[in-house]
Design an enzyme around this catalytic site. Structure first.
Site, short mmCIF file in Angstrom:
data_model
loop_
_atom_site.label_atom_id
_atom_site.label_comp_id
_atom_site.label_asym_id
_atom_site.label_seq_id
_atom_site.Cartn_x
_atom_site.Cartn_y
_atom_site.Cartn_z
N VAL A 121 3.76 20.40 8.89
CA VAL A 121 4.78 21.27 9.50
C VAL A 121 4.18 22.61 9.93
O VAL A 121 4.70 23.29 10.81
CB VAL A 121 5.92 21.53 8.47
CG1 VAL A 121 5.45 22.44 7.35
CG2 VAL A 121 7.17 22.09 9.11
N LYS A 122 3.04 22.97 9.31
CA LYS A 122 2.49 24.30 9.51
C LYS A 122 1.95 24.53 10.92
O LYS A 122 1.74 25.68 11.31
CB LYS A 122 1.39 24.54 8.48
CG LYS A 122 1.91 24.59 7.07
CD LYS A 122 2.55 25.93 6.83
CE LYS A 122 3.02 26.10 5.41
NZ LYS A 122 3.25 27.48 5.06
#
Ligand code: PLP
Length: 326
Positions: free
Chosen positions: A43-44
């Site tokens: 997700v980063k």
């Protein structure tokens, strides 16, 4: 023809996947926001690009500059991919409890990696907070990202992850459950969802050894809550600016053992080969059983991929040594 201009164009629009066996005992629909489909496998990537683009826009990051960050791996991966496409250098500071795979992966995408001891106070000059700050001051034409207090982190999730979840659930989401580290994911997604429907409940997953749950419940920053733990990616011994405690309805804590065991269960029972914080998130969600009714639509977000944990949670010798399995 349908193609992305470069790898950064493939970030976001990740699938939502129904959970089956592991949530059999829950009355509601449980959907996983499956963030490993991002090009850096976490997700980063979303917040990494947002932080870089906001820093470019206001001149904090200049052409040919060096990006410096204290990162447990996933943010570093996102920053490194963006740095390759955009022509920056990267130096990442990582704590020694992080898996070796994470360090090797960062080096594979061209970053310099500096390893610091985990078991020191945040203001100790050897801590990864202090080392990354110092490198930021000493390196010419550099920019210290600070994902903890950099609010572009929350903004990325407010502008992309939150709207995607709302649209994918057709506005039917009732609960959002997610692990909390810097707080960017929970705060950005939570704010967006509550603006669409104030009745959506937002639950954070915390770990034993972290300050979040007690601080949320009492307003007290209790240093006695802080001790080393094994779970990767969630919990903190600081209060990052990105944790917006007001939009969080509650926290539940998951033990290191449960997080590790449920990381294995996700792979073996759902075919979901995911990171350690995903194990914590699904176990935390099961702990919240009493919160859910039959008509509810619960979304849990899974941050990263199992490949980064093959030496630990997916290694039965390590699991036995830790006393997590027989
Ligand atoms: C594997 C993993 N899980 C969970 C988190 C927590 O997400 P956030 O920092 O958005 O709170 C992170 C981020 O540090 C992470 O790398």
């Amino acid at each position: 023809m349908d193609y992305a201009e470069n790898i950064l164009g493939t970030i976001g629009n990740t699938p939502l996947v129904k959970m089956n066996k592991l949530v059999e005992d829950l009355p509601c629909l449980v959907l996983a926001k499956y963030e490993t489909f991002n090009p850096g496998n976490s997700v980063k990537d979303r917040m990494a690009v947002q932080m870089i683009e906001d820093a470019e826009a206001d001149g904090r990051l200049k052409p040919g500059g060096t990006i410096i960050e204290g990162t447990s791996g996933n943010t570093g991966m996102g920053l490194a991919l963006a740095a390759i496409v955009k022509g920056y250098k990267c130096i990442f500071v990582i704590s020694d409890k992080q898996s070796k795979e994470k360090m090797d992966i960062l080096r594979a995408v061209g970053a310099e990696v500096v390893v610091c001891p985990t078991d020191v106070e945040p203001d100790d000059p050897r801590s990864y907070y202090s080392v990354s700050k110092r490198l930021g001051e000493e390196t010419p034409n550099s920019w210290y990202v600070n994902q903890y207090d950099n609010l572009s982190n929350t903004k990325a999730h407010y502008e992309s992850t939150g709207p995607e979840i709302w649209k994918q659930t057709d506005g039917k989401i009732t609960h959002f459950v997610v692990g909390v580290g810097t707080g960017g994911t929970i705060s950005g997604v939570g704010k967006y969802l509550k603006e669409q429907n104030p009745n959506v409940k937002v639950w954070g997953i915390d770990t034993y050894g972290s300050v979040f749950k007690k601080y949320h419940e009492t307003g007290e920053f209790d240093e006695k809550e802080i001790y080393p733990y094994v779970t990767e990616g969630i919990g903190e011994d600081i209060l990052p600016e990105n944790v917006n405690f007001e939009i969080i309805d509650g926290f539940t804590k998951v033990t290191d053992k449960d997080a590790a065991v449920y990381t294995q269960k996700l792979a073996k029972e759902e075919g979901m080969f995911l990171g350690n914080s995903a194990g914590a998130a699904i176990k935390g969600l099961l702990q919240l059983k009493e919160q859910f009714k039959s008509e509810d639509v619960v979304v849990v977000l899974f941050h990263d991929h199992g490949s980064r944990y093959v030496g630990k949670m997916f290694n039965d010798d390590w699991m036995r040594e830790m006393g997590y399995i027989e």
